[in-house]
Scaffold this active site. Structure first.
Site, PDB file in Angstrom:
ATOM      1  N   ASP A   1      -4.606  -6.150   4.258  1.00  0.00           N
ATOM      2  CA  ASP A   1      -5.767  -6.948   4.640  1.00  0.00           C
ATOM      3  C   ASP A   1      -5.686  -8.373   4.091  1.00  0.00           C
ATOM      4  OD1 ASP A   1      -7.042  -4.872   6.038  1.00  0.00           O
ATOM      5  OD2 ASP A   1      -7.801  -4.023   4.169  1.00  0.00           O
TER       6      ASP A   1
ATOM      7  N   PHE B   1      -6.297   3.098  13.915  1.00  0.00           N
ATOM      8  CA  PHE B   1      -6.387   4.091  12.849  1.00  0.00           C
ATOM      9  C   PHE B   1      -7.383   3.610  11.803  1.00  0.00           C
ATOM     10  CE2 PHE B   1      -2.892   6.046  14.802  1.00  0.00           C
ATOM     11  CZ  PHE B   1      -2.618   7.250  14.176  1.00  0.00           C
TER      12      PHE B   1
ATOM     13  N   LYS C   1     -13.302  -3.848  17.688  1.00  0.00           N
ATOM     14  CA  LYS C   1     -11.929  -4.159  18.090  1.00  0.00           C
ATOM     15  C   LYS C   1     -11.613  -3.771  19.535  1.00  0.00           C
ATOM     16  CE  LYS C   1     -10.608  -3.799  13.265  1.00  0.00           C
ATOM     17  NZ  LYS C   1      -9.600  -3.448  12.254  1.00  0.00           N
TER      18      LYS C   1
ATOM     19  N   LYS D   1      10.083 -16.479 -10.181  1.00  0.00           N
ATOM     20  CA  LYS D   1       9.443 -15.322 -10.794  1.00  0.00           C
ATOM     21  C   LYS D   1       8.368 -15.778 -11.771  1.00  0.00           C
ATOM     22  CE  LYS D   1      10.295 -11.268 -13.669  1.00  0.00           C
ATOM     23  NZ  LYS D   1      11.289 -10.496 -14.449  1.00  0.00           N
TER      24      LYS D   1
ATOM     25  N   LYS E   1     -15.326   0.274  14.057  1.00  0.00           N
ATOM     26  CA  LYS E   1     -14.064  -0.351  14.442  1.00  0.00           C
ATOM     27  C   LYS E   1     -13.810  -0.249  15.944  1.00  0.00           C
ATOM     28  CE  LYS E   1     -11.640   0.037  10.018  1.00  0.00           C
ATOM     29  NZ  LYS E   1     -10.503   0.614   9.274  1.00  0.00           N
TER      30      LYS E   1
ATOM     31  N   ASN F   1       0.847  -1.192   0.000  1.00  0.00           N
ATOM     32  CA  ASN F   1       0.000   0.000   0.000  1.00  0.00           C
ATOM     33  C   ASN F   1       0.883   1.244   0.000  1.00  0.00           C
ATOM     34  OD1 ASN F   1       0.639   0.629   2.896  1.00  0.00           O
ATOM     35  ND2 ASN F   1      -0.442  -1.321   3.196  1.00  0.00           N
TER      36      ASN F   1
END
Length: 397
Positions: free
Chosen positions: A279, A323, A341, A289, A337, A210
């Site tokens: 995720d 976050f 959590k 490869k 969340k 990301n």
């Protein structure tokens, strides 16, 4: 008992009419037990003589880069290394411009480039100069590098107008210096911070990741360390150098991050999960490869463990901070969340907003706690956001 006993404070005085107030600053700091040395710009000597500061500080006053009276070599390096903190009071617009852009054309600006000590700046100037976009930009640059500012006050200025730009009163400046040395609100606490982005291998040369730069998490780690905490920083990929902390652990994948976080979890007082954890991961990583033999490539992904959710299940009395980097329905997803959590509070932002996304030095966040109190913060540097987060953690602890 003197709060500043033995502290080494280097005061830079620049060329503004408010230079006379710096005499009282030096006097107050000396009375608090600090050892004070003064560096003046040439312009500052037009307002106050070096002898005045020498008599008050009981130390030689430095003005010129190549003074023949100085009794040891490489004056700017010696002073830069000597100081526990460097205070600039008053700081003119000219000084701010030079400091922001790394110009070292006199003794004081050269010391600023060479010192490892924290920098505290008290600006003083005409209100129009203070409000000018160039000055405001220079202030932001210095803040992003970690400089702390003591805001100018509003009142009658030397030019005869009333506005913001007066040097903060000496007593307020000295209180900020004392706060810098005594505000170790997290002393004795152990804080775990995660940062950066994890990456999931596809084959030996490719991976899925990301856009996280690690900047937000690194600033949080720095702020926690500054407030006296023992900091464990577990980091994925980042585009900036990690700060100096008690313990730094580098990881790549989400599973590696989970393992390292769980290794430390029972020993810490708080966890701040600012890392951008992938995720999903590739179900079957190719040992070789992957060749582009086909027009289409299908990759099967499987879900990674939710580290923060797992911590929420097994927590005892640790503080948990999450976050939420979202693109739509930011508040809704963030609140969900917190409940899912078992978090104390969450820091949410819309990464599509200008100045709030990845790789930039600023952020625009909303802090939501488990009592459903919401605080919307304006755009500010990530260092300032980090300070807000750490102060909240300290309150919870």
């Amino acid at each position: 008992m003197n709060d500043l006993q033995g502290k080494k404070i280097l005061i830079g005085v620049t060329g503004g009419i408010a230079a006379y107030k710096a005499v009282e600053v030096v006097s107050r700091l000396k009375k608090s037990g600090a050892e004070v040395k003064v560096v003046m710009t040439r312009a500052a000597t037009e307002f106050v003589t070096p002898r005045t500061f020498q008599e008050i500080s009981k130390n030689p006053v430095s003005v010129e880069m190549f003074s023949e009276t100085f009794n040891y070599n490489v004056e700017h390096i010696a002073l830069a290394n000597w100081a526990d903190v460097v205070l600039i009071a008053p700081a003119t617009a000219n000084f701010l411009a030079k400091a922001a852009h790394g110009i070292a054309d006199d003794l004081l600006t050269t010391i600023i480039l060479a010192t490892p000590a924290p920098l505290i700046i008290a600006p003083a100037m005409n209100s129009l100069m203070l409000e000018h976009p160039a000055t405001q930009s220079n202030i932001e640059i210095l803040k992003q590098r970690g400089a702390k500012f003591i805001d100018s006050e509003t009142g009658l200025l030397a030019c005869g107008v009333t506005g913001k730009g007066r040097l903060a009163e000496p007593i307020n400046i000295c209180e900020e210096i004392e706060k810098f040395f005594t505000s170790k609100i997290l002393a004795g606490k152990k804080i775990l911070v995660t940062a950066g982005g994890t990456s999931e291998p596809l084959d030996p040369v490719r991976f899925i990741s990301n856009r996280s730069s690690g900047k937000m998490g690194y600033e949080i780690a720095k702020a926690a360390q500054m407030h006296g905490a023992e900091v464990i920083l577990i980091s994925g990929n980042a585009t900036v150098e990690p700060p100096k902390v008690s313990k730094f652990v580098k990881v790549e994948t989400a599973e590696q991050m989970r393992e390292k976080v769980l290794d430390e979890f029972e020993t810490v007082d708080a966890v701040i999960m600012s890392a951008a954890v992938s995720d999903y991961r590739v179900k079957s990583v190719s040992p070789q490869k992957i060749k582009k033999d086909e027009d289409n490539l299908t990759i099967e992904l499987v879900k990674n463990p939710d580290i923060l959710k797992e911590l929420g299940r097994i927590r005892k009395d640790q503080i948990l901070v999450g976050f939420a980097a979202e693109t739509v329905n930011v508040i809704h997803y963030a609140k969900n969340k917190i409940a899912e959590k078992n978090l104390d509070f969450i820091v949410a932002n819309n990464v599509t907003k200008e100045g709030a996304g990845f790789s930039v030095d600023t952020n625009i966040v909303t802090i939501i706690d488990r009592e459903d109190e919401i605080e919307n913060l304006p755009k500010m540097s990530k260092a300032e956001v980090a300070e807000k987060i750490i102060l909240r953690v300290a309150e919870r602890l």
